[in-house]
Design a protein around this motif. Structure first.
Motif, short mmCIF file in Angstrom:
data_model
loop_
_atom_site.label_atom_id
_atom_site.label_comp_id
_atom_site.label_asym_id
_atom_site.label_seq_id
_atom_site.Cartn_x
_atom_site.Cartn_y
_atom_site.Cartn_z
N THR A 165 0.86 -1.18 0.00
CA THR A 165 0.00 0.00 0.00
C THR A 165 0.90 1.23 0.00
OG1 THR A 165 -1.84 -1.04 1.16
CG2 THR A 165 -1.66 1.34 1.36
N LYS A 183 3.11 1.11 -9.58
CA LYS A 183 2.22 0.16 -10.28
C LYS A 183 3.07 -0.95 -10.92
CE LYS A 183 -1.60 -1.23 -12.31
NZ LYS A 183 -2.70 -1.80 -11.52
N GLU A 188 -0.36 -2.77 -4.60
CA GLU A 188 -1.77 -3.15 -4.67
C GLU A 188 -2.66 -1.92 -4.61
OE1 GLU A 188 -2.92 -6.65 -2.38
OE2 GLU A 188 -4.58 -5.46 -1.60
N ARG A 189 -2.26 -0.98 -3.77
CA ARG A 189 -3.07 0.21 -3.58
C ARG A 189 -2.14 1.41 -3.69
NH1 ARG A 189 -7.32 1.05 1.36
NH2 ARG A 189 -8.57 2.62 0.29
N ILE A 191 -2.28 5.49 -3.31
CA ILE A 191 -3.07 6.65 -2.90
C ILE A 191 -2.27 7.92 -3.21
CG2 ILE A 191 -4.27 7.77 -0.98
CD1 ILE A 191 -4.07 4.99 0.50
N ARG A 204 -4.52 8.56 -12.08
CA ARG A 204 -5.37 7.36 -12.25
C ARG A 204 -4.96 6.57 -13.48
NH1 ARG A 204 -9.36 6.62 -8.56
NH2 ARG A 204 -10.22 8.46 -7.53
N THR A 209 -5.14 4.28 -7.24
CA THR A 209 -6.44 3.68 -6.89
C THR A 209 -7.29 4.64 -6.07
OG1 THR A 209 -5.39 2.68 -4.94
CG2 THR A 209 -5.55 1.31 -6.92
N ASP A 210 -6.65 5.57 -5.37
CA ASP A 210 -7.37 6.52 -4.51
C ASP A 210 -6.73 7.90 -4.61
OD1 ASP A 210 -8.96 4.57 -2.36
OD2 ASP A 210 -7.05 3.72 -3.02
N LEU A 226 -8.13 5.39 5.50
CA LEU A 226 -8.12 4.51 4.32
C LEU A 226 -7.33 3.22 4.58
CD1 LEU A 226 -7.56 7.11 1.44
CD2 LEU A 226 -9.61 5.69 1.77
N THR A 227 -6.40 3.28 5.52
CA THR A 227 -5.58 2.09 5.80
C THR A 227 -5.98 1.43 7.12
OG1 THR A 227 -3.86 3.46 6.83
CG2 THR A 227 -3.60 2.99 4.49
N ALA A 232 0.46 3.59 5.75
CA ALA A 232 0.92 3.01 4.48
C ALA A 232 2.24 2.28 4.66
CB ALA A 232 1.09 4.12 3.45
#
Lengths: 338, 338
Positions: A165, A183, A188-189, A191, A204, A209-210, A226-227, A232
């Motif tokens: 994350t 990426k 995986e995530r 932000i 994006r 993802t966020d 969010l986590t 993170a």
């Protein structure tokens, strides 16, 4: 030839310069295919970093080798090459450890906002592509020279791995390419902290993802939310101010990784506070050379398109407008047609 | 019972205390086999950290479980156990990531310079040995509770691996056990910065290959000389002052690792200077719990003898003399017979 010279705060002139010549047997002269303006060029442009003498600007480059010194063996005239903003021998212990920007013989490369460029330590610094790339690949090849390599280092230095994350602090070109790198490295995530709609959109596209629009304490609180209160695994600090650094450290989980790749300006870290966060901290001038072969391959294969960060293209003689557009945040990054 | 209470700078009293009792169902009460004085106890002892109310001292412990709360399942009366200075549940995400000192439910353990001790979160905090160890193993078991675990974390956080060149800044008990840990983790060369003959001797026993007596810029120059101008792969900062931190960072190679495990006092890091050193920085309150099972096993097998750092043994009622001896650097570390 003519190129960009900074005379003082907000005073960039497109003026006559001596064409570069071989000075050392290890030099190469390039005819540039494109150039661009770096976020770090804005520090002296804005006067935050003083300009004491006129200075030829630009340190991101790719192009065709025009001439090489008699000591150069790994590149030859006619090849398309990319190099980093620091020339390095790529043979000293620091280079071998992957820190080419700390090379024992490192030299800054300067004056790349011009048609021709002298690159020292050509054998260690330049990487040739398999063939001369098509015009549409040039922006992405140019990005590899600094901004992509720096975003990649940010992700690597923050230990981004499959499943991680990630939080990216900073929606400039480096931050956006930090997203792309995260990426590619399997995050995986991802932000991104951004308030600018066009940058959010590109983030994006690159894999975010966020999006978090809050800043400072509110931004940290939002990341914690969010986590699930954990923080993170990896935070990429891509700005270089006290606020961005504090925000980055506050977003990381205990034992998490914070990378910082923009030259910090006026940032003092309280070691006792840092101690109790348990974060790993790593950064510095990105050793782009370490990543260049891989980045070039990804661009050649069409796996990534980092050139998308250039949202303004101008002819070289309009370089002053390019600086203004970036200074006023009208453009993320300006490509200069040489 | 009677134990050590700090009333103010250099005012440690051995005085009557209530015997600890189970307060929470997750508590355990231990009858201690030995206790000791920590380098970090000297910060409040010296008044650098103010004492606003009388405080029961001591956070390093091992001993026999006397009683457990009704919620405790993993340890039972009669077992010999060791725990860390922070109680942790060992089940939260931070514990699972190996950062038990950042446990969501962490609580400091205090008052261990006494015959009996209450340990919260006993299931997560305490590790039982296979059998009650013999008297000669007690000092080494006690060392595992903090000072060995902290030295081990210093070596681990500095990425010490087989073949690494290590510098240890600080010749206190933590630094000396950082040497032992680095040796166990396979370091090839271990350079200790020390001016004290008895500490140099113990450092060599623990695996130091070189001793450097110079400090600050001269010390850095000497390390550069010993490492052929490259710098050390790993530097363990085991003091916590500005001078020691600056020295540690200056000894590391570009891309090298600097760990810091002593609470920093008044240390401000200039992020721009740090940036150009390219070092990795990681530290914090050592998650000793992560390492306890391994450390206990090494002590049980006789592979390591960390208890050698105790060069003064006193009965508990002489605790004030123990503090004085460490404050005046007459002792590296004082063991207290309970």
């Amino acid at each position: 030839m003519r190129g960009a010279v900074l005379h003082g705060a907000r005073d960039v002139r497109f003026e006559k310069l001596d064409a570069p010549r071989i000075k050392e047997p290890t030099d190469a002269i390039l005819r540039l295919s494109a150039s661009c303006i770096c976020g770090s060029d804005l520090w002296p442009y804005r006067g935050i970093q003083p300009t004491t003498a006129p200075r030829a600007m630009g340190h991101e480059y790719c192009g065709i080798v025009e001439e090489v010194g008699r000591g150069v063996t790994s590149v030859r005239p006619g090849q398309f090459v990319i190099g980093s903003f620091f020339a390095s021998d790529n043979t000293c212990p620091h280079c071998k450890a992957g820190y080419q920007t700390s090379c024992e013989h490192s030299q800054p490369v300067g004056g790349a906002q011009a048609p021709m460029l002298r690159v020292p330590l050509a054998d260690g610094t330049l990487v040739a592509t398999r063939e001369v790339p098509s015009a549409e690949l040039i922006p992405s090849m140019l990005a590899a020279s600094d901004v992509l390599g720096t975003g990649w280092f940010a992700a690597d230095a923050a230990n981004v791995k499959p499943g991680t994350t990630v939080v990216v602090v900073g929606d400039g070109a480096v931050g956006l390419l930090g997203v792309l790198a995260a990426k590619q490295l399997g995050a995986e995530r991802i932000i991104v902290m951004s308030r600018h709609e066009p940058r959010q959109k590109l983030a994006r596209e690159f894999g975010a993802t966020d999006i978090v629009t809050e800043r400072e304490d509110e931004g940290i609180a939002r990341i914690q939310e969010l986590t699930k209160g954990i923080g993170a695994d990896a935070v990429l600090e891509c700005v270089g101010t006290s606020e961005s650094m504090t925000q980055a450290i506050g977003c990381a989980r205990p034992g998490g990784y914070v990378s910082y790749v923009g030259v910090p300006h006026g940032v003092k870290l309280d070691a006792q506070k840092l101690f109790f966060t348990h974060v790993h901290l790593h950064g510095g001038p990105a050793p782009v050379r370490r990543y260049l072969p891989r980045l070039i391959e990804l661009v050649e294969k069409g796996s990534i398109e980092p050139g998308k960060v250039f949202d303004l293209t101008l002819p070289l003689d309009k370089v002053a407008e390019g600086y203004r557009a970036m200074d006023e945040r009208r453009a993320i990054k300006t490509l200069l047609r040489v």
